[in-house]
Write an enzyme that holds these catalytic residues in place. Structure first.
Site, PDB file in Angstrom:
ATOM      1  N   GLY A 137       0.779  -1.231   0.000  1.00 15.79           N
ATOM      2  CA  GLY A 137       0.000   0.000   0.000  1.00 15.79           C
ATOM      3  C   GLY A 137       0.807   1.276   0.000  1.00 15.79           C
ATOM      4  O   GLY A 137       0.279   2.362  -0.268  1.00 15.79           O
ATOM      5  N   GLY A 172       4.687  -5.601   1.594  1.00 13.21           N
ATOM      6  CA  GLY A 172       4.286  -6.662   0.657  1.00 13.21           C
ATOM      7  C   GLY A 172       5.412  -7.049  -0.286  1.00 13.21           C
ATOM      8  O   GLY A 172       5.203  -7.812  -1.223  1.00 13.21           O
TER       9      GLY A 172
HETATM   10 FE1  SF4 Z   1       0.949  -0.248   5.684  1.00 15.21          FE
HETATM   11 FE2  SF4 Z   1       3.198  -1.603   5.198  1.00 15.21          FE
HETATM   12 FE3  SF4 Z   1       1.203  -1.714   3.485  1.00 15.21          FE
HETATM   13 FE4  SF4 Z   1       2.595   0.576   3.802  1.00 15.21          FE
HETATM   14  S1  SF4 Z   1       3.347  -1.309   2.957  1.00 15.21           S
HETATM   15  S2  SF4 Z   1       0.378   0.314   3.597  1.00 15.21           S
HETATM   16  S3  SF4 Z   1       3.078   0.440   6.000  1.00 15.21           S
HETATM   17  S4  SF4 Z   1       1.151  -2.447   5.597  1.00 15.21           S
END
Ligand code: SF4
Ligand code: SRM
Length: 602
Positions: free
Chosen positions: A519, A525
């Protein structure tokens, strides 16, 4: 390949948490320590009157020079100095008791405790998306979960309803519980401890979940059984050796998070290349002794993504040697890591400040490594090797089967968790294995029971859980995204699941296609390691009503990341600013899948 030492230790310490009382009084009172003097002198907004506990805290182990740097350091360093995060363990029980007695509201808890220190016990306040509720991050070292633990997770989240009370399997082979309130948190911790599991040291500047081989002990290509190593390292983090209490204060005040992965085979399911310490099983070329080539400094973040590097080190695969190597590295990281700029506080920066060769010398001079038989990096195997799929049905060396269960984007409802626990009880001796791809493996399934397992309602019909996911759906990974994460720029899990299904309907790929969603640029991810990685980012699209370009949720696309023996991170985005709408994103993904991964229209 492992000696008796490792197996013996694993029997002695089958899991991390011993039976010790969890309610510990924290002594308070104004003391005149050099640290208090420093705090008084430092220009900071420390809450005067908040006392340091005289018992050993994370800060007690820091050299004076480090404390000084921390006192002048980032806001998080000041929060740690003002009251050691180890104290939050008992504070949580106090808060919970007061809230239950109607004497306190969660909103009255001081901000530094609520939004920062509680992370030390794995309680992450979801301040932006679900104020007053917490995500609880556990420690599931080597990803091994019992059916009893899985049922406990379900019971812990069920009161919060199907939208918020869910369970996630994480990209560190771990479990997160959602919706938990502050007053329930202490009960969840007690419940976890009663089941030989814990959530301490999982969300702040801590050593995170120990990732191991999900096939440990049932792997026809196993080089090292990673379970004893993950057990031992988990104990190192979660036990105070001096007192037997929970939480080893020696590693409780690190400059930043610290990730360790122990790989057990050539597939490298643990992703050693993106961990601060990665242990890669490799036999010594001359003696044939099994050991680990060690790689260091891999990490992902907003500002920088770095693949692990070699510092020309091999250690024998004994618990003693691995513990020595890890503690020596942690000592240097803890005392010398950056305390002012959080973006430069990961291990890679310390290594770079020396250079790989000098860091090697520095490490070998650490007292912890005295007497340990450290060698130069050993040659990597060159014979052809094909990375194996964790999903599907596969034979184990003992004649039984391992069966991969696909869990879309790692998200489980309470009901699905109970179903998984029941499957484990019926078919896999009550054991479940988690993977960093956010799926589950049922080990030791009898071949004669495979048909019955496949026909289980929990795995067939409309069930989200399945033994037969498509090449794209089955290999889609997603971070939490905007549903719960305050840092997210886009919604991830629901989009990831939906887009993967649409792609599997429209195209055929000759091999699994690993699509990862994240995200925001923190890359939880792991998009840089994916075949195709989608990272939330800004995009613009023509607004038909106004005729103007309008800001819309979008993604940056990365392609060509690799995992396994020849791992490679894709550092630069292939495309930026692609709007998330299906008519924009789907054609892009289909074109990439055709051009780079041999996809054909269905
Ligand atoms: Fe949240 Fe990590 Fe996803 Fe960024 S990458 S939206 S910090 S869970
Ligand atoms: Fe992460 C911060 C979720 C794996 C790099 N990560 C966060 C926070 C805590 C931010 C927040 O406060 O909301 C996210 C919590 C959201 C939530 O509600 O779940 C979060 N990270 C996750 C998880 C749950 C993603 C998932 O859906 O699986 C993973 C939990 C792992 C675990 O069980 O411990 C997760 N995060 C990772 C990984 C992947 C890995 O470890 O292999 C990375 C990149 C590797 C690394 O750390 O080097 C990762 N997360 C980050 C970073 C950037 C770190 C940095 O050095 O800057 C942040 C931001 C931070 O720490 O300040 C972050």
């Amino acid at each position: 390949f492992l000696g008796l030492e490792a197996l013996h230790a694993s029997v002695l310490s089958p899991n991390a948490v011993p039976s010790v009382p969890s309610h510990r009084p924290v002594a308070r009172g104004r003391t005149s320590t050099p640290l208090m003097k420093l705090l008084d002198d430092a220009e900071s907004s420390f809450a005067r009157g908040t006392m340091l506990s005289p018992k050993a805290s994370g800060t007690s182990y820091l050299p004076e020079e480090t404390v000084q740097r921390a006192a002048q350091g980032s806001k998080f360093e000041k929060i740690k100095l003002e009251k050691d995060p180890t104290a939050i363990f008992t504070d949580l029980y106090d808060y919970a008791a007061k809230i239950r007695a109607g004497e306190l509201d969660w909103q009255d808890v001081e901000d530094a405790d609520l939004n920062t220190r509680l992370k030390w016990v794995g309680m992450l306040h979801r301040a932006k998306r679900n104020p007053g509720t917490f995500m609880m991050r556990l420690r599931v070292h080597n990803g091994i979960v019992t059916s009893e633990q899985m049922r406990f997770y379900a019971r812990s989240v069920e009161p919060y309803g199907p939208d918020v009370g869910v369970i996630d399997i994480t990209t560190r082979q771990n479990i997160q519980l959602r919706g938990v309130t502050l007053e329930a948190g202490a009960d969840v911790i007690d419940g976890l401890h009663a089941l030989n599991q814990t959530c301490i040291q999982t969300g702040f500047d801590n050593i995170r979940n120990l990732v191991g081989n999900p096939l440990a002990g049932i792997d026809e290509n196993e080089l090292v059984d990673t379970r004893p190593f993950c057990n031992m390292l988990n104990d190192l983090v979660t036990l105070d050796e001096a007192t037997g209490e929970r939480g080893n204060p020696v590693y409780c005040n690190l400059p930043r998070k610290f990730n360790i992965a122990v790989s057990g085979n050539r597939d490298d399911y643990a992703h050693t290349h993106i961990n601060d310490i990665g242990l890669v099983p490799t036999a010594h070329a001359e003696t044939g002794e099994m050991g680990f080539n060690v790689v260091f400094g891999g990490y992902m973040s907003i500002k920088r993504v770095a693949e692990s590097i070699s510092c020309d080190i091999w250690v024998p695969a004994t618990l003693h040697a691995v513990r020595a190597l890890v503690t020596a590295t942690l000592r240097i990281f803890r005392d010398e890591g950056d305390r002012s700029d959080r973006q430069k506080a990961r291990l890679m920066w310390v290594i770079e400040s020396y250079g790989a060769a000098a860091f090697r010398e520095k490490l070998l001079a650490e007292p912890a490594l005295a007497g340990v038989d450290v060698a130069r990096e050993q040659p990597k195997p060159t014979s052809p090797y094909e990375r194996r799929d964790l999903l599907g049905v596969h034979t184990q060396p003992n004649g039984k089967l391992r069966v991969g269960v696909h869990v879309p984007t790692g998200r489980l409802s309470a009901e699905e968790a109970v179903q998984l626990a029941a499957l484990a009880d019926s078919y896999s001796g009550g054991e479940l294995r988690l993977t960093v791809e956010q799926n589950v493996i049922l080990p030791n399934v009898d071949e004669a029971q495979l048909e019955a397992l496949s026909a289980e309602p929990a795995l067939s019909g409309d069930s989200r859980l399945t033994l037969r996911a498509g090449h794209i759906v089955g290999h889609t990974v997603s971070c939490t995204g905007s549903q719960f994460c305050g840092l997210a720029l886009i919604e991830t899990k629901r989009n990831a699941e939906r887009i993967a299904r649409l792609l599997d309907e429209r195209i055929e790929v000759p091999q699994p296609l690993r699509i990862h969603w994240t995200g925001c640029p923190n890359s939880c991810g792991q998009v840089q390691a994916a075949d195709i990685g989608l990272m939330g980012g800004p995009a613009k699209k023509l607004d038909p009503e106004s005729g103007k370009m309008k800001a819309v949720p979008g993604v940056q696309i990365f392609i060509g990341g690799r995992v396994g023996e020849h791992a490679h991170l894709s550092l630069e985005p292939y495309k930026k600013g692609i709007p998330m709408a299906d008519d924009d994103l789907l054609p892009e993904l289909i074109a990439i899948a055709k051009e780079h991964y041999g996809a054909k229209d269905k």
